[in-house]
Design a protein around this motif. Sequence first.
Motif, PDB file in Angstrom:
ATOM      1  N   THR A 190       0.644  -1.208   0.015  1.00  0.00           N
ATOM      2  CA  THR A 190       0.107   0.037  -0.203  1.00  0.00           C
ATOM      3  C   THR A 190       0.989   1.125  -0.068  1.00  0.00           C
ATOM      4  OG1 THR A 190      -1.680  -1.165   1.304  1.00  0.00           O
ATOM      5  CG2 THR A 190      -1.844   1.106   1.434  1.00  0.00           C
ATOM      6  N   ALA A 191       1.877   1.167   0.674  1.00  0.00           N
ATOM      7  CA  ALA A 191       2.792   2.352   0.824  1.00  0.00           C
ATOM      8  C   ALA A 191       3.703   2.482  -0.440  1.00  0.00           C
ATOM      9  CB  ALA A 191       4.206   2.138   1.992  1.00  0.00           C
ATOM     10  N   PHE A 192       4.069   1.277  -1.103  1.00  0.00           N
ATOM     11  CA  PHE A 192       4.485   1.538  -2.644  1.00  0.00           C
ATOM     12  C   PHE A 192       3.574   2.151  -3.456  1.00  0.00           C
ATOM     13  CE2 PHE A 192       5.074  -0.581  -6.758  1.00  0.00           C
ATOM     14  CZ  PHE A 192       6.359  -0.402  -6.895  1.00  0.00           C
ATOM     15  N   VAL A 193       2.340   1.811  -3.565  1.00  0.00           N
ATOM     16  CA  VAL A 193       1.508   2.342  -4.690  1.00  0.00           C
ATOM     17  C   VAL A 193       1.325   3.931  -4.278  1.00  0.00           C
ATOM     18  CG1 VAL A 193      -0.934   2.527  -5.178  1.00  0.00           C
ATOM     19  CG2 VAL A 193      -0.063   0.404  -4.876  1.00  0.00           C
ATOM     20  N   TYR A 194       1.513   4.172  -3.201  1.00  0.00           N
ATOM     21  CA  TYR A 194       0.951   5.510  -2.549  1.00  0.00           C
ATOM     22  C   TYR A 194       2.038   6.409  -2.998  1.00  0.00           C
ATOM     23  CZ  TYR A 194       0.260   9.893   0.291  1.00  0.00           C
ATOM     24  OH  TYR A 194       0.148  11.212   0.445  1.00  0.00           O
ATOM     25  N   PHE A 195       3.459   6.001  -2.724  1.00  0.00           N
ATOM     26  CA  PHE A 195       4.668   6.751  -3.303  1.00  0.00           C
ATOM     27  C   PHE A 195       5.124   6.528  -4.817  1.00  0.00           C
ATOM     28  CE2 PHE A 195       5.090   6.653   1.494  1.00  0.00           C
ATOM     29  CZ  PHE A 195       5.189   8.026   1.653  1.00  0.00           C
ATOM     30  N   LYS A 230       7.642  10.259 -16.859  1.00  0.00           N
ATOM     31  CA  LYS A 230       8.356  11.650 -16.765  1.00  0.00           C
ATOM     32  C   LYS A 230       7.645  12.661 -16.146  1.00  0.00           C
ATOM     33  CE  LYS A 230      10.094  10.261 -21.482  1.00  0.00           C
ATOM     34  NZ  LYS A 230       9.861  10.277 -22.910  1.00  0.00           N
ATOM     35  N   ASP A 231       6.542  12.587 -15.808  1.00  0.00           N
ATOM     36  CA  ASP A 231       5.760  13.326 -15.036  1.00  0.00           C
ATOM     37  C   ASP A 231       5.915  12.959 -13.571  1.00  0.00           C
ATOM     38  OD1 ASP A 231       4.993  15.552 -16.348  1.00  0.00           O
ATOM     39  OD2 ASP A 231       2.988  14.647 -16.797  1.00  0.00           O
ATOM     40  N   HIS A 232       6.280  11.877 -13.014  1.00  0.00           N
ATOM     41  CA  HIS A 232       6.182  11.161 -11.783  1.00  0.00           C
ATOM     42  C   HIS A 232       7.383  11.860 -10.791  1.00  0.00           C
ATOM     43  CE1 HIS A 232       6.527   8.321  -8.429  1.00  0.00           C
ATOM     44  NE2 HIS A 232       5.190   8.471  -8.632  1.00  0.00           N
ATOM     45  N   TRP A 233       7.061  12.307  -9.552  1.00  0.00           N
ATOM     46  CA  TRP A 233       8.015  12.899  -8.712  1.00  0.00           C
ATOM     47  C   TRP A 233       9.453  12.088  -8.685  1.00  0.00           C
ATOM     48  CZ3 TRP A 233      10.504  11.016  -4.368  1.00  0.00           C
ATOM     49  CH2 TRP A 233       9.848   9.740  -3.810  1.00  0.00           C
ATOM     50  N   PHE A 234       9.142  10.749  -8.589  1.00  0.00           N
ATOM     51  CA  PHE A 234      10.624   9.869  -8.499  1.00  0.00           C
ATOM     52  C   PHE A 234      11.043   9.403  -9.702  1.00  0.00           C
ATOM     53  CE2 PHE A 234      12.211   5.591  -7.946  1.00  0.00           C
ATOM     54  CZ  PHE A 234      13.368   5.965  -7.034  1.00  0.00           C
ATOM     55  N   TRP A 235      10.117   8.988 -10.657  1.00  0.00           N
ATOM     56  CA  TRP A 235      10.599   8.120 -11.698  1.00  0.00           C
ATOM     57  C   TRP A 235      11.129   9.219 -12.923  1.00  0.00           C
ATOM     58  CZ3 TRP A 235      11.554   3.458 -10.927  1.00  0.00           C
ATOM     59  CH2 TRP A 235      10.641   2.836  -9.965  1.00  0.00           C
ATOM     60  N   LYS A 236      10.942  10.430 -12.781  1.00  0.00           N
ATOM     61  CA  LYS A 236      11.380  11.536 -13.851  1.00  0.00           C
ATOM     62  C   LYS A 236      13.011  11.569 -13.465  1.00  0.00           C
ATOM     63  CE  LYS A 236      10.318  15.705 -11.047  1.00  0.00           C
ATOM     64  NZ  LYS A 236       9.363  16.788 -11.221  1.00  0.00           N
ATOM     65  N   ARG A 237      13.438  11.290 -12.339  1.00  0.00           N
ATOM     66  CA  ARG A 237      14.943  11.276 -12.121  1.00  0.00           C
ATOM     67  C   ARG A 237      15.614  10.358 -12.917  1.00  0.00           C
ATOM     68  NH1 ARG A 237      14.711  11.451  -5.481  1.00  0.00           N
ATOM     69  NH2 ARG A 237      12.878  13.071  -5.454  1.00  0.00           N
TER      70      ARG A 237
END
Length: 459
Positions: A415-420, A438-445
């Motif tokens: 559940t935490a994995f999905v949230y973040f 590319k818009d996601h706060w983590f994956w865009k890095r």
Amino acid sequence: MEPFLRKFFPEVYTKMKEDTEISNYCKFDSQLLTSFTSSLYVAGLVASFFASSVTRYFGRKPSILAGGAAFLSGSALNGAASNLFMLIFGRVLLGVGVGFANQSVPLYLSEMAPPQYRGAISNGFQLCVGIGVLSANSINFGTEKIEGGWGWRISLAMAAVPAAILTVGAFFLPETPNSLIQRHNDHQKAKAMLQRIRGTTDVQAELEDLTKASSVSIKHPFKNILQRKYRPQLVMAIAIPFFQQVTGINVISFYAPILFRTIGLSESVSLIMSALIAGVVGTAATFISMLIVDKLGRRVMLIFGGVQMLLSQTVIGCVMASELGDHGSIGKGYAYLVLTMICIYVAGFAWSWGPLGWLVPSEIFPLEIRSAGQSIVVAVNFLFTFIIAQTFLAMLCHFKSGIFFFFGGWVAVMTAFVYFLLPETKNKPIELMDRVWKDHWFWKRITGELDENCEPQFA
């Protein structure tokens, strides 16, 4: 069923009927029994990689046909089984069928569905699985009452009915536009198919996106999926099916009758409870999921479903820990509380991680790695299904009521994995799905910032 256990697994039958000293949690701990159960998943794991090549080079339709043919062969062997070898070999063939079907059917649905209805249509896959579970449990309940002890043969042979429907029905399926472009680069056929399934002649933008995706199609998808730009998809291809299996749903779906017998219910009552809970409750919840998934979105449903499962598992674990010892059974009131919590748990899974565990992976891969990505999803699913199937009875024997807290812990993690880490994918065209990373706060890095000048061709 007792005649089935007596014929093929006499050791388990003896422990269940005659050994009064053995713990309630250990009566069914047999590696032979779990090998029978989990042989399907090993076969499915191996078959899913062969299915990837068939799906990629020959199309989605031949892969579905191959799955149906394997199902038919396996059900025939199981129904006629006279020894354990025939039984397990038939089970392996069923696993091959599941491997091909799980690889090709979710892909087929996601590629044929329009973006705004893709969630509902893809969730129909899990809805039909739920209907299958309900049908199977209902058949088990009916055939268990047949005098002479041969009802199990009907139960196993009846798998040929849906197998025949799948095999014959696949002959009438058209190939997906994505596959037509990927395999033959046939733009005219693909355009005609898009116009037919979208109900409009204005499909040029979607066709151009399919063509663009196909133009970067690569010869070694399993090697290329390891590239940095596909890292989010690869992580999800591994994490989502892994999490789906460690929700603990297999505790219910594989061994619900055993669990119910463990808490003191009779064979007949255990079978009907399995049918009602896994079938009726699960199917109803999945149907609700179909209606709301494209409105609420994937993230909301996965998070709320996770909370629902965690709370119900905690209550079940507490009741089992305090009320069920190694011998005897729990009181009727507590037994009904456990059944109620199992209903809530199954509903939570069936409207969230059940269908969405297949939907989300089926819609996130670009065309050039789609068949490889879906094979990884299926293989990881089978691998951990096998591990849990193979170890669950031993875990139940050693963990006892702690088994529910073990799976509950994993539900909290997922559940935490999905949230973040999981971006929302509802209503996004499948060929433009790379933009959500590319818009996601983590994956865009990892994938790089979204190019502001690159606008989608259609919304």
